[in-house]
Design an enzyme around this catalytic site. Structure first.
Site, PDB file in Angstrom:
ATOM      1  N   LYS A   1      -0.118   4.940  -5.953  1.00  0.00           N
ATOM      2  CA  LYS A   1       0.492   3.592  -6.032  1.00  0.00           C
ATOM      3  C   LYS A   1      -0.550   2.523  -5.723  1.00  0.00           C
ATOM      4  O   LYS A   1      -0.643   1.506  -6.413  1.00  0.00           O
ATOM      5  CB  LYS A   1       1.671   3.551  -5.041  1.00  0.00           C
TER       6      LYS A   1
ATOM      7  N   LYS B   1      -6.678  -5.038   1.655  1.00  0.00           N
ATOM      8  CA  LYS B   1      -6.149  -3.664   1.676  1.00  0.00           C
ATOM      9  C   LYS B   1      -6.345  -2.980   0.313  1.00  0.00           C
ATOM     10  O   LYS B   1      -6.701  -1.800   0.238  1.00  0.00           O
ATOM     11  CB  LYS B   1      -4.662  -3.713   2.065  1.00  0.00           C
TER      12      LYS B   1
ATOM     13  N   LEU C   1       7.502   0.342   4.689  1.00  0.00           N
ATOM     14  CA  LEU C   1       8.145   1.139   3.635  1.00  0.00           C
ATOM     15  C   LEU C   1       7.128   1.406   2.521  1.00  0.00           C
ATOM     16  O   LEU C   1       6.060   0.801   2.504  1.00  0.00           O
ATOM     17  CB  LEU C   1       9.355   0.376   3.096  1.00  0.00           C
ATOM     18  N   PRO C   2       7.451   2.301   1.581  1.00  0.00           N
ATOM     19  CA  PRO C   2       6.428   2.698   0.611  1.00  0.00           C
ATOM     20  C   PRO C   2       5.872   1.575  -0.277  1.00  0.00           C
ATOM     21  O   PRO C   2       4.669   1.495  -0.474  1.00  0.00           O
ATOM     22  CB  PRO C   2       7.150   3.747  -0.246  1.00  0.00           C
TER      23      PRO C   2
HETATM   24  N1  LIG Z   1       0.131   7.391   5.378  1.00  0.00           N
HETATM   25  C1  LIG Z   1      -0.977   6.675   5.476  1.00  0.00           C
HETATM   26  O1  LIG Z   1      -2.055   7.204   5.774  1.00  0.00           O
HETATM   27  C2  LIG Z   1      -0.945   5.177   5.280  1.00  0.00           C
HETATM   28  C3  LIG Z   1      -1.998   4.422   5.804  1.00  0.00           C
HETATM   29  C4  LIG Z   1      -1.976   3.037   5.665  1.00  0.00           C
HETATM   30  C5  LIG Z   1      -0.940   2.437   4.974  1.00  0.00           C
HETATM   31  N2  LIG Z   1       0.060   3.206   4.437  1.00  0.00           N
HETATM   32  C6  LIG Z   1       1.146   2.516   3.744  1.00  0.00           C
HETATM   33  O2  LIG Z   1       2.224   2.390   4.662  1.00  0.00           O
HETATM   34  C7  LIG Z   1       3.472   2.461   3.974  1.00  0.00           C
HETATM   35  C8  LIG Z   1       4.306   3.599   4.543  1.00  0.00           C
HETATM   36  O3  LIG Z   1       3.581   4.785   4.352  1.00  0.00           O
HETATM   37  P1  LIG Z   1       3.997   6.172   5.041  1.00  0.00           P
HETATM   38  O4  LIG Z   1       2.842   7.084   4.845  1.00  0.00           O
HETATM   39  O5  LIG Z   1       4.557   5.926   6.373  1.00  0.00           O
HETATM   40  O6  LIG Z   1       5.155   6.612   4.056  1.00  0.00           O
HETATM   41  P2  LIG Z   1       6.271   7.766   4.272  1.00  0.00           P
HETATM   42  O7  LIG Z   1       5.900   8.696   5.351  1.00  0.00           O
HETATM   43  O8  LIG Z   1       6.529   8.305   2.916  1.00  0.00           O
HETATM   44  O9  LIG Z   1       7.521   6.938   4.800  1.00  0.00           O
HETATM   45  C9  LIG Z   1       8.153   6.081   3.967  1.00  0.00           C
HETATM   46  C10 LIG Z   1       9.329   5.440   4.653  1.00  0.00           C
HETATM   47  O10 LIG Z   1      10.045   4.769   3.635  1.00  0.00           O
HETATM   48  C11 LIG Z   1      11.360   5.273   3.602  1.00  0.00           C
HETATM   49  N3  LIG Z   1      11.873   5.337   2.240  1.00  0.00           N
HETATM   50  C12 LIG Z   1      11.378   6.063   1.203  1.00  0.00           C
HETATM   51  N4  LIG Z   1      12.144   5.859   0.108  1.00  0.00           N
HETATM   52  C13 LIG Z   1      13.121   4.995   0.485  1.00  0.00           C
HETATM   53  C14 LIG Z   1      14.217   4.417  -0.205  1.00  0.00           C
HETATM   54  N5  LIG Z   1      14.453   4.678  -1.502  1.00  0.00           N
HETATM   55  N6  LIG Z   1      15.010   3.581   0.482  1.00  0.00           N
HETATM   56  C15 LIG Z   1      14.788   3.307   1.796  1.00  0.00           C
HETATM   57  N7  LIG Z   1      13.775   3.836   2.507  1.00  0.00           N
HETATM   58  C16 LIG Z   1      12.947   4.665   1.838  1.00  0.00           C
HETATM   59  C17 LIG Z   1      11.305   6.643   4.211  1.00  0.00           C
HETATM   60  O11 LIG Z   1      12.590   6.980   4.673  1.00  0.00           O
HETATM   61  P3  LIG Z   1      13.066   8.516   4.787  1.00  0.00           P
HETATM   62  O12 LIG Z   1      12.651   8.939   6.173  1.00  0.00           O
HETATM   63  O13 LIG Z   1      14.544   8.438   4.588  1.00  0.00           O
HETATM   64  O14 LIG Z   1      12.384   9.286   3.702  1.00  0.00           O
HETATM   65  C18 LIG Z   1      10.290   6.403   5.322  1.00  0.00           C
HETATM   66  O15 LIG Z   1      10.865   5.718   6.397  1.00  0.00           O
HETATM   67  C19 LIG Z   1       3.112   2.598   2.496  1.00  0.00           C
HETATM   68  O16 LIG Z   1       3.078   1.338   1.902  1.00  0.00           O
HETATM   69  C20 LIG Z   1       1.724   3.213   2.534  1.00  0.00           C
HETATM   70  O17 LIG Z   1       0.997   2.969   1.357  1.00  0.00           O
HETATM   71  C21 LIG Z   1       0.094   4.558   4.601  1.00  0.00           C
END
Ligand SMILES: NC(=O)c1ccc[n+]([C@@H]2O[C@H](COP(=O)([O-])OP(=O)(O)OC[C@H]3O[C@@H](n4cnc5c(N)ncnc54)[C@H](OP(=O)(O)O)[C@@H]3O)[C@@H](O)[C@H]2O)c1
Length: 294
Positions: A246, A178, A72-73
């Site tokens: 963040k 990280k 999750l975020p």
């Molecule tokens: N993207 C990258 O390149 C990357 C790389 C490494 C690590 N990360 C880390 O991995 C994590 C996830 O990143 P991501 O890119 O996959 O994020 P994302 O695409 O924005 O997905 C976020 C997830 O969290 C859910 N969410 C958002 N707000 C919410 C709320 N208020 N209540 C419940 N669920 C909620 C979303 O659900 P919905 O589908 O309903 O919106 C979705 O399942 C973060 O900590 C990020 O920093 C990301």
């Protein structure tokens, strides 16, 4: 672990966003039983087509799971999904393992470790390095911290999602690594944006600078890829500005607690906050190019 053992291991997956969906897909393809929960249920449909079990809440997802993954975020949302109403810790069996793979920083990791201990659940801190492409290819780098006793048990789960798992110590060590890596990443992105503007201001073709960086030891494949996105004005998100910012905020705060000042990150973080306030938070972090040096 054999495929037969994998088919008997149930993994609950909480949060199937840009990273979570491909990671859960890798688990399904490796033969695990996967119970998925996501706030927006339509996002789990492609996973259900691959064999995942859709659930109605984190508590439902955790029912009968041996291992649970959170993706999750941020820390508050992970805390709510685990310890809030219908949270996974209501049903997660004592002795099962929680792999916390979101990027949530050091303080939230410490709080969630306490919460897990309170419920008799084994906590593993395991954020990942690598974006959507590596998540799809199963080539993430897992930065893990947690008790030695569960490392071999969770190895097949990590192996399905990553090319390598680095065990860095106790829970908290992965999140520290990280933060350091992402502080490097945000600096690279800001720096390449500035470099493109500087090149243009001097009347040079920015493509030329990209070519030079591509072949030089001072270049970085990530920065070059982001530079190409910047010049193409392609800001479709793989890592959103909101999430990158963040991480930068978490890095600045942790550094301050450790007694140092991240001068480079501090020099641009307010501009990034402004870009988010101006509506760019859900675009790729390469969008900072449009906001840089103006
Ligand atoms: N993207 C990258 O390149 C990357 C790389 C490494 C690590 N990360 C880390 O991995 C994590 C996830 O990143 P991501 O890119 O996959 O994020 P994302 O695409 O924005 O997905 C976020 C997830 O969290 C859910 N969410 C958002 N707000 C919410 C709320 N208020 N209540 C419940 N669920 C909620 C979303 O659900 P919905 O589908 O309903 O919106 C979705 O399942 C973060 O900590 C990020 O920093 C990301």
């Amino acid at each position: 672990m054999t495929n037969d053992t994998q088919s008997k291991t149930t993994v609950a997956f909480v949060g199937t966003g840009r990273m979570g969906a491909p990671m859960a897909t890798r688990l399904l393809k490796a033969g695990f039983v996967v119970r998925v929960w996501n706030r927006s249920p339509e996002r789990v449909k492609p996973l259900v087509e691959l064999g995942a079990i859709a659930t109605s809440s984190p508590a439902d997802a955790a029912t009968g799971a041996d291992v649970l993954v959170t993706m999750l975020p941020d820390g508050p949302l992970v805390g709510a999904a685990m310890g809030g109403p219908q949270g996974a810790l209501d049903t997660l069996r004592r002795g099962s393992v929680w792999l916390q793979m979101s990027s949530i920083g050091v303080e939230w990791t410490a709080q969630l470790l306490e919460l897990a201990d309170h419920h008799g659940v084994v906590f593993v801190d395991a954020p990942v390095s690598g974006s959507v492409g590596p998540a799809e290819a199963g080539t993430l780098l897992v930065l893990a911290g947690g008790p030695e006793g569960v490392r071999s048990q969770v190895a097949p789960v990590f192996d399905a999602m990553g090319r390598e798992t680095m065990w860095l110590g106790e829970a908290g060590a992965g999140s520290k690594a990280k933060l350091v890596l992402n502080n490097w990443l945000v600096g690279l992105v800001e720096s390449i944006a500035e470099t493109l503007h500087f090149t243009e201001a001097l009347g040079l073709d920015p493509e030329l600078i990209i070519e030079l960086l591509e072949d030089a030891p001072i270049g970085s494949p990530y920065a070059v890829a982001k530079a190409r996105q910047m010049l193409a004005a392609d800001f479709a998100p793989s890592f959103t500005l909101k999430l990158a910012s963040k991480d930068a905020d978490l890095a600045v705060a942790s550094a301050r607690s450790a007694g140092i000042d991240l001068r480079v990150t501090n020099s641009f973080i307010d501009a990034w906050h402004l870009a988010i306030a101006n509506g760019h938070g859900d675009e790729d972090l390469s969008v900072v190019y449009t906001n840089s040096t103006s």
